[in-house]
Design an enzyme around this catalytic site. Structure first.
Site, short mmCIF file in Angstrom:
data_model
loop_
_atom_site.label_atom_id
_atom_site.label_comp_id
_atom_site.label_asym_id
_atom_site.label_seq_id
_atom_site.Cartn_x
_atom_site.Cartn_y
_atom_site.Cartn_z
N PHE A 185 38.23 62.26 34.49
CA PHE A 185 38.42 63.70 34.42
C PHE A 185 39.51 64.07 35.41
CE2 PHE A 185 37.90 68.13 35.53
CZ PHE A 185 37.84 68.71 34.27
N ASP A 233 43.45 60.08 42.39
CA ASP A 233 43.03 61.47 42.19
C ASP A 233 41.82 61.73 43.08
OD1 ASP A 233 41.94 63.88 41.42
OD2 ASP A 233 42.24 63.56 39.28
N LYS A 292 40.96 71.49 45.26
CA LYS A 292 39.62 72.02 45.50
C LYS A 292 39.39 72.40 46.95
CE LYS A 292 37.47 70.01 41.40
NZ LYS A 292 37.43 71.26 40.64
#
Length: 402
Positions: free
Chosen positions: A143, A228, A257
């Site tokens: 993801f 990531d 984030k």
């Protein structure tokens, strides 16, 4: 507890691309939030790690307020006084190499897209890959966002189906299989893009030798290793980066984030100077990327992490979280629990219903979590949570599993 908003269908003028739990939040502080009726809930999701420092952390809020009184946006047509300090301190915090560069963006998906563009251009300009032939190796279950390019190499049917034609240039291999990864690399490969821990997939932790083997394969083939760390980075795993757990130094790291402190969207690509230097004026950009307000908040986030306190806290509380969840597995109340730092994915037996059903039972007990992929629930508390608060939430998990 079902409401029209919880179905995922359009309600009023709001598009229905989410199916939230049936609660409407109006305030929050630390690890706690409250709804519009004043009920309080313990937040064990933390915005998928965007709220690593909890809701309205006083240091972050103070920096945001101060910057609002000075300057909020310049665009990248002009420099501002926080842009270079942000880049320098973030590069030092990540600590990959002494001369690394930082390219600021806004969202995690933008950081991934930036890395894809940089890797391809580096492959053409530096490696000499034939024009338009570059490939990137990725893992199944990944993801990395939901842009058109990213869903092109997703193996999640919900994220991918109906959005073709798909962007070419990606090879998908099984996650955790170093030999399959190595076999997928050839003369067209410019990068391997991986999550050190797959968050959306259910906190899937690969074998300890997987990332080192991926690093070795990339080094041997002169291919970029792109990590990531948008969910796993900035303290979540008990280290600044999840890659630090196994001593792997990627060529590019993607952050997001938590970098925005739960206040503004901030992301960044950090990594090799010779790679990021291929992006020259006009080749890539963002009006809001690295804006003054974002830099003020992100600098405060970096300051919180520079002491190492939050990383150590996540490691310590993570051991406690793992012990409690492992006990539930041993007792047969959970099928499995995967924990790394203050982050866990728990798998439910069908006798306890779906992950969604458990999330709703916990909501009724004033604890917020979120399901993923049917029978799995993720737990990712703010790194600022106390042990007593964590135990309070876990006690309610035990009760919800009866």
């Amino acid at each position: 507890m079902d409401t029209p908003l919880a179905t995922g269908h359009v309600v009023g003028h709001l598009a229905g691309n989410y199916r939230p739990l049936p609660v409407t939040l109006a305030g929050g502080e630390g690890a706690w939030v409250r709804d519009v009726e004043g009920r309080e809930y313990l937040d064990l999701l933390a915005g998928y790690s965007a709220l690593n420092f909890g809701h309205r952390h006083p240091v972050l809020i103070a920096e945001a307020h101060a910057q609002l009184d000075r300057l909020t946006l310049t665009s990248r047509a002009f420099d501002h006084d926080l842009l270079l300090p942000f880049a320098e301190r973030l590069a030092r915090l990540v600590g990959l190499r002494d001369d690394d560069l930082v390219l600021p963006m806004n969202t995690g998906a933008e950081a991934v897209e930036t890395a894809i563009k940089a890797a391809r251009k580096w492959g053409y300009d530096v490696r000499g890959v034939a024009p338009d032939a570059a490939t990137i190796v990725v893992a199944d279950g990944n993801f990395h966002g939901r842009t058109t390019t990213i869903v092109s190499f997703s193996t999640d049917d919900d994220a991918r189906r109906g959005f073709g034609p798909y962007t070419p240039g990606f090879r998908v291999v099984p996650y955790g299989d170093a030999e399959a990864l190595r076999a997928a690399i050839d003369e067209t490969t410019v990068a391997v893009l991986l999550e050190p821990v797959q968050g959306e997939a259910g906190v899937i932790v690969p074998p300890a030798d997987y990332l080192p083997a991926a690093r070795a394969a990339c080094t041997e083939a002169d291919v970029l290793l792109v990590a990531d760390e948008i969910q796993s980075g900035l303290g979540r795993t008990g280290t600044t980066l999840a890659c630090d757990l196994v001593g792997v130094v990627p060529d590019l790291v993607l952050l997001g984030k938590a970098l925005g402190g739960g206040i503004v969207p901030v992301s960044a690509v950090v990594g090799r100077r010779d790679v990021l230097e291929v992006l020259t004026p006009g080749t890539h950009g963002s009006t809001f990327g690295g804006n003054p307000l974002a830099c003020a908040v992100a600098l405060a986030v970096v300051g919180l992490l520079e002491t190492g306190e939050h990383q150590a806290r996540a490691a310590e509380l993570g051991r406690h979280l793992a012990a409690r969840l492992d006990a539930l597995v041993a007792e047969g109340r959970l099928v499995a629990a995967r924990t790394v730092g203050l982050w866990a994915g728990v798998d439910l037996d069908v006798v306890h219903g779906s992950g969604r059903a458990l999330s709703e039972r916990l909501l009724a007990r004033r604890v917020l979590v979120k399901d993923t992929h049917g029978q799995t629930v993720r737990i990712a508390p703010p790194l600022t949570i106390t042990r007593d608060e964590l135990d309070w939430g876990l006690d309610r998990l035990v009760d919800a599993l009866h």
